[in-house]
Design a protein around this motif. Structure first.
Motif, PDB file in Angstrom:
ATOM      1  N   HIS A  94     -14.681  -6.072  34.531  1.00 33.65           N
ATOM      2  CA  HIS A  94     -14.666  -7.069  33.461  1.00 33.65           C
ATOM      3  C   HIS A  94     -14.969  -8.462  34.011  1.00 33.65           C
ATOM      4  O   HIS A  94     -14.201  -8.973  34.831  1.00 33.65           O
ATOM      5  CB  HIS A  94     -13.263  -7.020  32.827  1.00 33.65           C
ATOM      6  CG  HIS A  94     -13.063  -7.961  31.705  1.00 33.65           C
ATOM      7  ND1 HIS A  94     -12.031  -8.862  31.663  1.00 33.65           N
ATOM      8  CD2 HIS A  94     -13.755  -8.136  30.548  1.00 33.65           C
ATOM      9  CE1 HIS A  94     -12.084  -9.544  30.542  1.00 33.65           C
ATOM     10  NE2 HIS A  94     -13.115  -9.129  29.841  1.00 33.65           N
ATOM     11  N   GLU A 150     -19.594  -6.162  33.787  1.00 39.15           N
ATOM     12  CA  GLU A 150     -19.765  -6.869  32.514  1.00 39.15           C
ATOM     13  C   GLU A 150     -19.832  -8.370  32.748  1.00 39.15           C
ATOM     14  O   GLU A 150     -19.204  -8.884  33.688  1.00 39.15           O
ATOM     15  CB  GLU A 150     -18.567  -6.501  31.619  1.00 39.15           C
ATOM     16  CG  GLU A 150     -18.630  -7.043  30.231  1.00 39.15           C
ATOM     17  CD  GLU A 150     -17.828  -8.320  30.016  1.00 39.15           C
ATOM     18  OE1 GLU A 150     -17.857  -8.831  28.906  1.00 39.15           O
ATOM     19  OE2 GLU A 150     -17.194  -8.819  30.972  1.00 39.15           O
ATOM     20  N   ASP A 158     -20.637 -12.385  30.448  1.00 37.39           N
ATOM     21  CA  ASP A 158     -20.745 -13.027  29.134  1.00 37.39           C
ATOM     22  C   ASP A 158     -21.920 -13.994  29.091  1.00 37.39           C
ATOM     23  O   ASP A 158     -22.090 -14.804  30.007  1.00 37.39           O
ATOM     24  CB  ASP A 158     -19.457 -13.806  28.850  1.00 37.39           C
ATOM     25  CG  ASP A 158     -18.240 -12.907  28.945  1.00 37.39           C
ATOM     26  OD1 ASP A 158     -18.125 -11.988  28.136  1.00 37.39           O
ATOM     27  OD2 ASP A 158     -17.407 -13.132  29.861  1.00 37.39           O
ATOM     28  N   HIS A 205     -17.873 -17.327  30.018  1.00 35.86           N
ATOM     29  CA  HIS A 205     -17.052 -16.678  28.993  1.00 35.86           C
ATOM     30  C   HIS A 205     -16.754 -17.591  27.806  1.00 35.86           C
ATOM     31  O   HIS A 205     -17.021 -17.254  26.657  1.00 35.86           O
ATOM     32  CB  HIS A 205     -15.730 -16.157  29.580  1.00 35.86           C
ATOM     33  CG  HIS A 205     -14.868 -15.560  28.522  1.00 35.86           C
ATOM     34  ND1 HIS A 205     -13.874 -16.268  27.881  1.00 35.86           N
ATOM     35  CD2 HIS A 205     -14.890 -14.331  27.944  1.00 35.86           C
ATOM     36  CE1 HIS A 205     -13.315 -15.497  26.964  1.00 35.86           C
ATOM     37  NE2 HIS A 205     -13.909 -14.318  26.982  1.00 35.86           N
ATOM     38  N   LYS A 230     -22.245 -13.614  23.450  1.00 39.44           N
ATOM     39  CA  LYS A 230     -21.203 -14.249  22.649  1.00 39.44           C
ATOM     40  C   LYS A 230     -21.791 -14.708  21.311  1.00 39.44           C
ATOM     41  O   LYS A 230     -22.912 -15.236  21.284  1.00 39.44           O
ATOM     42  CB  LYS A 230     -20.630 -15.459  23.417  1.00 39.44           C
ATOM     43  CG  LYS A 230     -19.808 -15.062  24.630  1.00 39.44           C
ATOM     44  CD  LYS A 230     -18.537 -14.353  24.197  1.00 39.44           C
ATOM     45  CE  LYS A 230     -17.634 -13.998  25.335  1.00 39.44           C
ATOM     46  NZ  LYS A 230     -16.525 -13.128  24.928  1.00 39.44           N
TER      47      LYS A 230
HETATM   48 MG    MG Z   1     -16.870 -10.301  27.976  1.00 38.14          MG
END
Ligand code: MG
Length: 278
Positions: free
Chosen positions: A39, A68, A70, A83, A134
Protein backbone atom coordinates in the motif's frame (compact mmCIF):
# COMPACT_ATOMS: atom_id res chain seq x y z
CA UNK A 1 20.37 -55.98 -18.24
CA UNK A 2 19.05 -56.21 -14.66
CA UNK A 3 20.79 -52.91 -13.86
CA UNK A 4 18.98 -51.18 -16.73
CA UNK A 5 15.61 -52.36 -15.40
CA UNK A 6 16.43 -51.10 -11.90
CA UNK A 7 17.52 -47.72 -13.29
CA UNK A 8 14.34 -47.47 -15.40
CA UNK A 9 12.17 -48.31 -12.37
CA UNK A 10 13.95 -45.65 -10.27
CA UNK A 11 13.49 -43.06 -13.04
CA UNK A 12 9.77 -43.93 -13.26
CA UNK A 13 9.33 -43.62 -9.48
CA UNK A 14 11.18 -40.27 -9.52
CA UNK A 15 8.93 -39.06 -12.37
CA UNK A 16 5.73 -40.17 -10.58
CA UNK A 17 6.72 -38.49 -7.29
CA UNK A 18 7.64 -35.31 -9.24
CA UNK A 19 4.19 -35.28 -10.92
CA UNK A 20 2.49 -35.83 -7.56
CA UNK A 21 4.51 -32.98 -6.04
CA UNK A 22 3.52 -30.64 -8.88
CA UNK A 23 -0.13 -31.61 -8.50
CA UNK A 24 -0.04 -30.87 -4.76
CA UNK A 25 1.70 -27.52 -5.36
CA UNK A 26 -1.03 -26.61 -7.85
CA UNK A 27 -3.71 -27.51 -5.30
CA UNK A 28 -1.94 -25.49 -2.59
CA UNK A 29 -1.76 -22.43 -4.86
CA UNK A 30 -5.43 -22.78 -5.76
CA UNK A 31 -6.53 -23.09 -2.14
CA UNK A 32 -4.28 -20.24 -0.95
CA UNK A 33 -4.03 -18.05 -4.02
CA UNK A 34 -3.99 -14.62 -2.36
CA UNK A 35 -1.22 -12.27 -3.47
CA UNK A 36 0.08 -9.17 -1.72
CA UNK A 37 -0.04 -5.54 -2.81
CA UNK A 38 2.14 -3.02 -0.97
CA UNK A 39 0.00 0.00 0.00
CA UNK A 40 1.65 3.22 -1.25
CA UNK A 41 4.76 1.10 -1.88
CA UNK A 42 6.77 -0.60 0.84
CA UNK A 43 7.53 2.57 2.77
CA UNK A 44 8.03 1.24 6.30
CA UNK A 45 11.75 0.91 5.59
CA UNK A 46 14.60 3.12 6.65
CA UNK A 47 14.90 6.18 4.42
CA UNK A 48 11.65 5.63 2.55
CA UNK A 49 8.31 7.47 2.40
CA UNK A 50 4.80 6.72 1.15
CA UNK A 51 4.44 6.96 -2.62
CA UNK A 52 8.17 7.52 -3.10
CA UNK A 53 10.23 5.80 -5.78
CA UNK A 54 12.26 4.14 -3.01
CA UNK A 55 9.03 2.59 -1.64
CA UNK A 56 8.34 1.21 -5.12
CA UNK A 57 11.82 -0.32 -5.27
CA UNK A 58 11.42 -1.74 -1.75
CA UNK A 59 8.14 -3.39 -2.82
CA UNK A 60 9.95 -5.01 -5.74
CA UNK A 61 12.72 -6.27 -3.46
CA UNK A 62 10.14 -7.82 -1.11
CA UNK A 63 8.84 -9.96 -3.99
CA UNK A 64 5.15 -8.97 -3.71
CA UNK A 65 2.69 -9.11 -6.62
CA UNK A 66 2.19 -5.38 -6.84
CA UNK A 67 2.81 -1.90 -5.49
CA UNK A 68 -0.02 0.60 -5.16
CA UNK A 69 0.43 4.36 -5.57
CA UNK A 70 -1.84 7.43 -5.70
CA UNK A 71 -2.11 9.74 -8.68
CA UNK A 72 -3.34 13.34 -8.66
CA UNK A 73 -3.57 15.89 -11.47
CA UNK A 74 -2.41 19.49 -11.12
CA UNK A 75 -4.41 22.47 -12.44
CA UNK A 76 -2.19 22.50 -15.56
CA UNK A 77 -2.70 18.74 -16.14
CA UNK A 78 0.56 17.27 -14.83
CA UNK A 79 0.07 13.86 -13.23
CA UNK A 80 1.92 13.51 -9.95
CA UNK A 81 2.15 10.75 -7.32
CA UNK A 82 0.77 11.84 -3.94
CA UNK A 83 -1.91 10.58 -1.57
CA UNK A 84 -3.50 13.72 -0.15
CA UNK A 85 -5.28 16.22 -2.35
CA UNK A 86 -3.00 18.91 -1.00
CA UNK A 87 0.78 19.08 -0.88
CA UNK A 88 2.51 21.42 1.56
CA UNK A 89 -0.60 23.61 1.79
CA UNK A 90 -1.40 23.65 -1.96
CA UNK A 91 -4.59 22.02 -3.27
CA UNK A 92 -3.08 19.97 -6.08
CA UNK A 93 -6.03 20.18 -8.51
CA UNK A 94 -5.95 23.99 -8.17
CA UNK A 95 -2.17 24.43 -8.27
CA UNK A 96 0.23 24.68 -11.21
CA UNK A 97 2.95 22.02 -11.26
CA UNK A 98 5.81 24.53 -11.15
CA UNK A 99 4.62 25.75 -7.73
CA UNK A 100 5.16 22.33 -6.10
CA UNK A 101 7.64 20.57 -8.39
CA UNK A 102 10.70 21.22 -6.22
CA UNK A 103 9.01 20.25 -2.94
CA UNK A 104 10.42 17.23 -1.21
CA UNK A 105 8.85 14.13 0.34
CA UNK A 106 9.58 13.44 4.05
CA UNK A 107 12.57 11.25 3.06
CA UNK A 108 14.13 13.98 0.91
CA UNK A 109 13.09 12.54 -2.47
CA UNK A 110 11.57 14.87 -5.02
CA UNK A 111 7.77 14.77 -5.42
CA UNK A 112 7.50 12.24 -8.29
CA UNK A 113 5.52 12.78 -11.46
CA UNK A 114 3.61 9.78 -12.79
CA UNK A 115 6.03 9.64 -15.71
CA UNK A 116 9.02 9.41 -13.35
CA UNK A 117 7.22 6.79 -11.25
CA UNK A 118 6.31 4.59 -14.22
CA UNK A 119 9.82 4.95 -15.67
CA UNK A 120 11.25 3.61 -12.39
CA UNK A 121 8.57 0.90 -12.21
CA UNK A 122 9.23 -0.31 -15.73
CA UNK A 123 12.73 -1.38 -14.68
CA UNK A 124 11.35 -3.47 -11.79
CA UNK A 125 10.46 -6.62 -13.71
CA UNK A 126 7.71 -8.79 -12.28
CA UNK A 127 6.18 -6.04 -10.14
CA UNK A 128 2.62 -5.02 -11.02
CA UNK A 129 2.00 -1.27 -10.83
CA UNK A 130 -1.36 -0.56 -9.16
CA UNK A 131 -2.35 2.95 -10.20
CA UNK A 132 -4.98 4.65 -8.04
CA UNK A 133 -6.41 7.77 -9.62
CA UNK A 134 -7.74 10.13 -6.97
CA UNK A 135 -11.12 11.72 -7.78
CA UNK A 136 -11.00 15.33 -8.91
CA UNK A 137 -13.47 17.22 -6.75
CA UNK A 138 -16.08 19.31 -8.60
CA UNK A 139 -14.29 18.94 -11.93
CA UNK A 140 -15.42 15.79 -13.81
CA UNK A 141 -13.88 17.06 -17.06
CA UNK A 142 -10.41 17.29 -15.47
CA UNK A 143 -10.89 13.82 -13.94
CA UNK A 144 -11.81 12.34 -17.32
CA UNK A 145 -8.78 14.07 -18.84
CA UNK A 146 -6.62 12.51 -16.08
CA UNK A 147 -7.98 9.05 -16.96
CA UNK A 148 -7.13 9.57 -20.64
CA UNK A 149 -3.68 10.96 -19.83
CA UNK A 150 -2.83 8.01 -17.53
CA UNK A 151 -3.81 5.54 -20.24
CA UNK A 152 -1.94 7.47 -22.92
CA UNK A 153 1.23 7.45 -20.79
CA UNK A 154 0.92 3.74 -19.98
CA UNK A 155 0.51 2.95 -23.69
CA UNK A 156 3.41 5.18 -24.74
CA UNK A 157 5.64 3.42 -22.19
CA UNK A 158 4.37 0.00 -23.32
CA UNK A 159 3.28 -0.87 -19.81
CA UNK A 160 -0.24 -2.06 -20.69
CA UNK A 161 0.24 -5.47 -19.08
CA UNK A 162 2.04 -4.10 -16.02
CA UNK A 163 -0.55 -1.59 -14.80
CA UNK A 164 -3.80 -2.27 -12.88
CA UNK A 165 -6.22 0.61 -12.24
CA UNK A 166 -8.20 1.45 -9.11
CA UNK A 167 -10.25 4.49 -8.04
CA UNK A 168 -12.87 5.75 -5.60
CA UNK A 169 -14.46 7.43 -8.60
CA UNK A 170 -16.90 5.13 -10.34
CA UNK A 171 -16.70 7.30 -13.47
CA UNK A 172 -12.90 7.04 -13.53
CA UNK A 173 -13.16 3.23 -13.23
CA UNK A 174 -15.66 3.15 -16.10
CA UNK A 175 -13.30 5.35 -18.11
CA UNK A 176 -10.29 3.06 -17.52
CA UNK A 177 -12.38 -0.02 -18.34
CA UNK A 178 -13.60 1.53 -21.60
CA UNK A 179 -10.12 2.62 -22.70
CA UNK A 180 -8.26 -0.50 -21.48
CA UNK A 181 -10.72 -3.43 -21.78
CA UNK A 182 -7.96 -5.99 -21.19
CA UNK A 183 -6.72 -4.35 -17.98
CA UNK A 184 -7.66 -5.11 -14.40
CA UNK A 185 -9.87 -2.27 -13.09
CA UNK A 186 -11.26 -2.25 -9.56
CA UNK A 187 -13.60 0.11 -7.71
CA UNK A 188 -12.58 1.18 -4.20
CA UNK A 189 -15.69 2.75 -2.77
CA UNK A 190 -17.64 -0.29 -1.52
CA UNK A 191 -21.45 -0.70 -1.65
CA UNK A 192 -21.70 -2.28 -5.11
CA UNK A 193 -21.96 -6.07 -5.48
CA UNK A 194 -19.50 -7.65 -7.90
CA UNK A 195 -22.22 -8.31 -10.50
CA UNK A 196 -23.24 -4.64 -10.40
CA UNK A 197 -19.65 -3.58 -11.09
CA UNK A 198 -19.36 -6.11 -13.90
CA UNK A 199 -22.49 -4.69 -15.50
CA UNK A 200 -20.69 -1.30 -15.51
CA UNK A 201 -17.69 -2.90 -17.25
CA UNK A 202 -15.52 -2.93 -14.09
CA UNK A 203 -13.86 -6.31 -13.52
CA UNK A 204 -12.91 -6.16 -9.86
CA UNK A 205 -13.60 -4.75 -6.42
CA UNK A 206 -11.05 -3.33 -4.00
CA UNK A 207 -12.94 -2.74 -0.75
CA UNK A 208 -12.24 -1.82 2.86
CA UNK A 209 -12.09 -4.90 5.09
CA UNK A 210 -15.26 -3.93 6.99
CA UNK A 211 -17.23 -3.98 3.74
CA UNK A 212 -15.87 -7.44 2.94
CA UNK A 213 -16.42 -8.78 6.47
CA UNK A 214 -20.08 -7.72 6.19
CA UNK A 215 -20.41 -9.24 2.69
CA UNK A 216 -18.02 -12.20 2.74
CA UNK A 217 -19.78 -13.99 -0.12
CA UNK A 218 -18.69 -11.19 -2.47
CA UNK A 219 -15.20 -12.74 -2.72
CA UNK A 220 -16.72 -15.99 -4.01
CA UNK A 221 -19.14 -14.07 -6.21
CA UNK A 222 -16.23 -12.18 -7.80
CA UNK A 223 -14.35 -15.45 -8.37
CA UNK A 224 -17.43 -16.99 -10.01
CA UNK A 225 -17.62 -14.05 -12.43
CA UNK A 226 -13.87 -14.21 -13.10
CA UNK A 227 -13.40 -10.85 -11.37
CA UNK A 228 -10.65 -9.85 -8.94
CA UNK A 229 -11.21 -9.19 -5.23
CA UNK A 230 -8.86 -6.96 -3.27
CA UNK A 231 -9.16 -5.88 0.36
CA UNK A 232 -7.55 -2.79 1.97
CA UNK A 233 -5.70 -1.91 4.16
CA UNK A 234 -5.06 -5.12 6.04
CA UNK A 235 -2.30 -4.69 8.61
CA UNK A 236 -3.50 -6.72 11.59
CA UNK A 237 -2.32 -10.35 11.59
CA UNK A 238 -5.60 -11.71 13.00
CA UNK A 239 -7.53 -9.86 10.32
CA UNK A 240 -5.18 -11.23 7.64
CA UNK A 241 -5.79 -14.76 8.97
CA UNK A 242 -9.58 -14.20 8.92
CA UNK A 243 -9.66 -12.78 5.40
CA UNK A 244 -7.34 -15.43 3.93
CA UNK A 245 -10.03 -18.03 4.64
CA UNK A 246 -12.07 -16.56 1.77
CA UNK A 247 -9.04 -16.75 -0.58
CA UNK A 248 -9.37 -13.24 -2.08
CA UNK A 249 -7.24 -12.40 -5.12
CA UNK A 250 -5.25 -9.72 -3.26
CA UNK A 251 -4.67 -8.20 0.16
CA UNK A 252 -3.36 -4.62 0.22
CA UNK A 253 -1.19 -3.88 3.23
CA UNK A 254 1.39 -1.58 4.80
CA UNK A 255 3.20 -4.72 6.05
CA UNK A 256 3.95 -6.65 2.86
CA UNK A 257 6.65 -8.91 4.31
CA UNK A 258 4.57 -9.96 7.34
CA UNK A 259 1.48 -10.70 5.22
CA UNK A 260 3.58 -12.67 2.71
CA UNK A 261 4.95 -14.67 5.66
CA UNK A 262 1.41 -15.44 6.87
CA UNK A 263 0.36 -16.59 3.40
CA UNK A 264 3.44 -18.83 3.13
CA UNK A 265 2.73 -20.30 6.59
CA UNK A 266 -0.87 -21.06 5.58
CA UNK A 267 0.35 -22.68 2.35
CA UNK A 268 2.71 -24.86 4.37
CA UNK A 269 -0.15 -25.98 6.65
CA UNK A 270 -2.30 -26.87 3.61
CA UNK A 271 0.67 -28.64 1.96
CA UNK A 272 1.19 -30.79 5.06
CA UNK A 273 -2.51 -31.73 5.17
CA UNK A 274 -2.47 -32.69 1.48
CA UNK A 275 0.66 -34.81 1.81
CA UNK A 276 -0.62 -36.46 5.00
CA UNK A 277 2.21 -35.07 7.12
CA UNK A 278 -0.30 -33.53 9.53
MG1 MG B 1 -4.21 4.62 -2.51
Amino acid sequence: MKKIWILAACALLFFISGCKGNKIEKQVNQMVGTQVIAHRGYWKCEGSAQNSISSLRNAHKSGVYGSEFDVQITADSVLIVNHDNDFKGHIINLTRYEVIKDSLLPNGEKLPTLEEYLTAGKKLKGLQLVLELKPVKDNPALEQYAVEKCVEMVKEMKLEKRVDYISFSLEACKGFAALMPEASVAYLGGYYMPIELLEMGINGFDYHYNEVLMNRFWVDEARNYNMTSNIWTVNDSLLVETLLVGNPTYLTTDNPEEVTGQIEALKERVRKRLTGEE
